[in-house]
Motif scaffolding. Structure first.
Motif, mmCIF file in Angstrom:
data_model
loop_
_atom_site.group_PDB
_atom_site.id
_atom_site.type_symbol
_atom_site.label_atom_id
_atom_site.label_comp_id
_atom_site.label_asym_id
_atom_site.label_seq_id
_atom_site.Cartn_x
_atom_site.Cartn_y
_atom_site.Cartn_z
ATOM 1 N N PRO B 190 15.156 14.497 12.175
ATOM 2 C CA PRO B 190 16.541 14.730 11.738
ATOM 3 C C PRO B 190 17.496 13.571 12.016
ATOM 4 O O PRO B 190 18.696 13.803 12.120
ATOM 5 C CB PRO B 190 16.936 15.932 12.599
ATOM 6 N N SER B 191 17.010 12.352 12.132
ATOM 7 C CA SER B 191 17.904 11.221 12.408
ATOM 8 C C SER B 191 18.893 11.031 11.259
ATOM 9 O O SER B 191 18.508 10.945 10.092
ATOM 10 C CB SER B 191 17.053 9.959 12.612
ATOM 11 N N PRO B 192 20.198 10.945 11.558
ATOM 12 C CA PRO B 192 21.213 10.792 10.511
ATOM 13 C C PRO B 192 20.981 9.532 9.667
ATOM 14 O O PRO B 192 21.167 9.551 8.455
ATOM 15 C CB PRO B 192 22.523 10.693 11.285
ATOM 16 N N GLU B 193 20.545 8.434 10.315
ATOM 17 C CA GLU B 193 20.312 7.176 9.576
ATOM 18 C C GLU B 193 19.285 7.395 8.470
ATOM 19 O O GLU B 193 19.379 6.820 7.391
ATOM 20 C CB GLU B 193 19.800 6.067 10.514
ATOM 21 N N PHE B 194 18.305 8.221 8.765
ATOM 22 C CA PHE B 194 17.218 8.446 7.808
ATOM 23 C C PHE B 194 17.739 9.199 6.585
ATOM 24 O O PHE B 194 17.486 8.817 5.441
ATOM 25 C CB PHE B 194 16.108 9.234 8.509
ATOM 26 N N PHE B 195 18.510 10.265 6.837
ATOM 27 C CA PHE B 195 19.108 11.010 5.712
ATOM 28 C C PHE B 195 20.045 10.109 4.921
ATOM 29 O O PHE B 195 20.067 10.134 3.688
ATOM 30 C CB PHE B 195 19.871 12.239 6.219
ATOM 31 N N LYS B 196 20.837 9.304 5.646
ATOM 32 C CA LYS B 196 21.792 8.432 4.959
ATOM 33 C C LYS B 196 21.081 7.441 4.053
ATOM 34 O O LYS B 196 21.540 7.154 2.941
ATOM 35 C CB LYS B 196 22.670 7.686 5.987
ATOM 36 N N SER B 197 19.939 6.908 4.515
ATOM 37 C CA SER B 197 19.230 5.942 3.666
ATOM 38 C C SER B 197 18.695 6.644 2.423
ATOM 39 O O SER B 197 18.716 6.077 1.332
ATOM 40 C CB SER B 197 18.118 5.233 4.443
ATOM 41 N N ALA B 198 18.244 7.888 2.566
ATOM 42 C CA ALA B 198 17.764 8.636 1.383
ATOM 43 C C ALA B 198 18.916 8.870 0.404
ATOM 44 O O ALA B 198 18.755 8.740 -0.809
ATOM 45 C CB ALA B 198 17.139 9.958 1.821
ATOM 46 N N LEU B 199 20.096 9.224 0.936
ATOM 47 C CA LEU B 199 21.264 9.453 0.076
ATOM 48 C C LEU B 199 21.664 8.170 -0.648
ATOM 49 O O LEU B 199 21.951 8.183 -1.849
ATOM 50 C CB LEU B 199 22.443 9.980 0.914
ATOM 51 N N GLN B 200 21.672 7.064 0.091
ATOM 52 C CA GLN B 200 21.994 5.764 -0.512
ATOM 53 C C GLN B 200 21.043 5.446 -1.643
ATOM 54 O O GLN B 200 21.458 5.016 -2.725
ATOM 55 C CB GLN B 200 21.878 4.659 0.543
ATOM 56 N N GLN B 201 19.741 5.678 -1.368
ATOM 57 C CA GLN B 201 18.729 5.341 -2.376
ATOM 58 C C GLN B 201 18.914 6.146 -3.653
ATOM 59 O O GLN B 201 18.557 5.709 -4.731
ATOM 60 C CB GLN B 201 17.323 5.550 -1.782
ATOM 61 N N MET B 202 19.490 7.353 -3.540
ATOM 62 C CA MET B 202 19.708 8.155 -4.756
ATOM 63 C C MET B 202 21.139 8.049 -5.262
ATOM 64 O O MET B 202 21.465 8.599 -6.327
ATOM 65 C CB MET B 202 19.255 9.613 -4.567
ATOM 66 N N GLY B 203 21.989 7.345 -4.545
ATOM 67 C CA GLY B 203 23.352 7.129 -5.000
ATOM 68 C C GLY B 203 24.190 8.391 -5.045
ATOM 69 O O GLY B 203 24.940 8.632 -5.998
ATOM 70 N N VAL B 204 24.079 9.203 -3.996
ATOM 71 C CA VAL B 204 24.785 10.483 -3.948
ATOM 72 C C VAL B 204 25.439 10.606 -2.570
ATOM 73 O O VAL B 204 24.883 10.154 -1.564
ATOM 74 C CB VAL B 204 23.763 11.633 -4.208
ATOM 75 N N GLU B 205 26.632 11.186 -2.526
ATOM 76 C CA GLU B 205 27.312 11.402 -1.243
ATOM 77 C C GLU B 205 26.735 12.635 -0.554
ATOM 78 O O GLU B 205 26.229 13.546 -1.232
ATOM 79 C CB GLU B 205 28.812 11.638 -1.469
ATOM 80 N N ALA B 206 26.884 12.681 0.780
ATOM 81 C CA ALA B 206 26.319 13.796 1.550
ATOM 82 C C ALA B 206 26.804 15.156 1.035
ATOM 83 O O ALA B 206 26.014 16.091 0.874
ATOM 84 C CB ALA B 206 26.669 13.639 3.038
#
Lengths: 244, 244
Positions: B190-206
């Motif tokens: 559940p590391s936040p950095e990991f979720f954030k990188s996935a969101l960045q890669q799909m170009g979507v906000e949390a």
């Protein structure tokens, strides 16, 4: 610092840890720690009562004593307090039938225990038997129990063998605790019951006894919490960095 | 409970866990979870962006995607966020040379990483490679470092294979943390950095994303702490007893 005579005033009994104090285990049965064969012999010739209080859970007491006698120690099985026999008493009292995650070398200590249809797991220092398959089997047994009971023979982080530091049972107990969301019951040092049984067996009160070990938590801390005095040797796993 | 339409208002992207959501791994490559091949196909035909966010650390992305395609999923390597490539970035940034305690199946992800003279340990879901010898080697590497760094690919307690529940990397990470007296750095859910990188890669906000997983801690809790919405499926390791 008070003189040794003062610090040990009133001591009638000495409890000795074995691994890291008497010897370092390893290939070919291990090697005695310099001076300790003579020290044990002197203690046993003195007016003091002597008992060996170990968390050794990879070997049966018979095997351990055989090794130590071979290294020159005057020691018999009846002088050793070890966690496997203590665990057997608990299993019998509570009607527990263990799945054993243990080394083959200690299995004989559980010969009289019913291991059919397990309702708990007993974990010891299984060494090479800590395979993924064996760990997973113990995990699955616990996950299938309504009230999972995990009995751990000690909580040691590591010990020293002649070849280097070795992971001890405590690390693998933590793994199962985390995976199952449970807390293990510890049989062995630093459990107060374990020290008390050793004191009873030697007929000495806590305030009359001193524990000698290389583990600042399991030996020194545990004994002090029982009202005993304690000395840490600078052999075995002792490290000036962290004292343990 | 609000209607689905309301609860998912404004969602532009869907993050899907893989193990326990798309398939259960196991002998012969595992089996797809009923209905999920069709569900993924429908999602990909919709206006929603889709990304796969997994803590799979036993297989390389190439191997994992190959397995999933074989099971009928329309999925490519570029759509997968996985911890091993994320760890490689961190190792490079910080000049870390890992000792790898990983499954052979994921070793190719570290092909470009310098593993000589290690100054950290990377632990992944090593499965059968979690032998005592391999665990002890990683422990000894950490104990010899002045500032021991342990990087763990996930913190999962267990996952479900077709043959039953299996211990995951989190359990073994706990073992090393306890033995060495350290705290691991987690790469993966559940590391936040990991979720954030996935969101960045799909170009979507949390706040525009929903995470779908079977793990109440790693998937649901982790995503929610990042400001995402989350849904827990009742497949994989889900258990009505504890929700995880």
């Amino acid at each position: 610092m008070a003189a040794w005579g003062e610090r040990l005033a009133g001591v009638r009994g000495v409890l000795l840890d074995i691994s890291g104090v008497l010897y370092d285990s390893g290939e070919g049965g291990g090697v005695p720690i310099a001076g300790s064969v003579e020290a044990v012999a002197r203690l046993k010739r003195s007016r003091l009562k002597v008992r060996f209080c170990t968390n050794e859970s990879q070997k049966s007491r018979g095997h351990l004593v055989g090794l130590l006698r071979h290294l020159g120690y005057d020691i018999s099985e009846g002088e050793v307090t070890a966690p496997a026999p203590a665990a057997c008493l608990i299993l019998r009292e509570r009607g527990l039938r263990p799945h054993l995650l243990v080394h083959d070398g200690v299995r004989s200590e559980f010969a009289q225990v019913d291991t059919s249809n397990p309702n708990c797991v007993v974990i010891a220092d299984a060494g090479e038997s800590f395979s993924y398959q064996n760990m997973n089997k113990a995990f699955q047994v616990l996950m299938e129990l309504e009230n999972p009971v995990l009995i751990s023979l000690g909580r040691g982080r590591y010990y020293k063998e002649t070849s280097g530091l070795m992971l001890d049972v405590g690390a693998y107990t933590k793994a199962l605790e985390y995976a199952c969301g449970i807390k293990a019951e510890v049989v062995g040092k630093p459990s107060p019951e374990f020290f008390k049984s050793a004191l009873q067996q030697m007929g000495v009160e806590a305030h009359q006894a001193v524990m000698i070990g290389d583990d600042i938590v399991g030996d020194v801390g545990g004994a002090q919490r029982c009202g005993m005095r304690a000395l840490q040797v600078r052999t075995g796993k002792f490290s000036p960095k962290c004292g343990a």
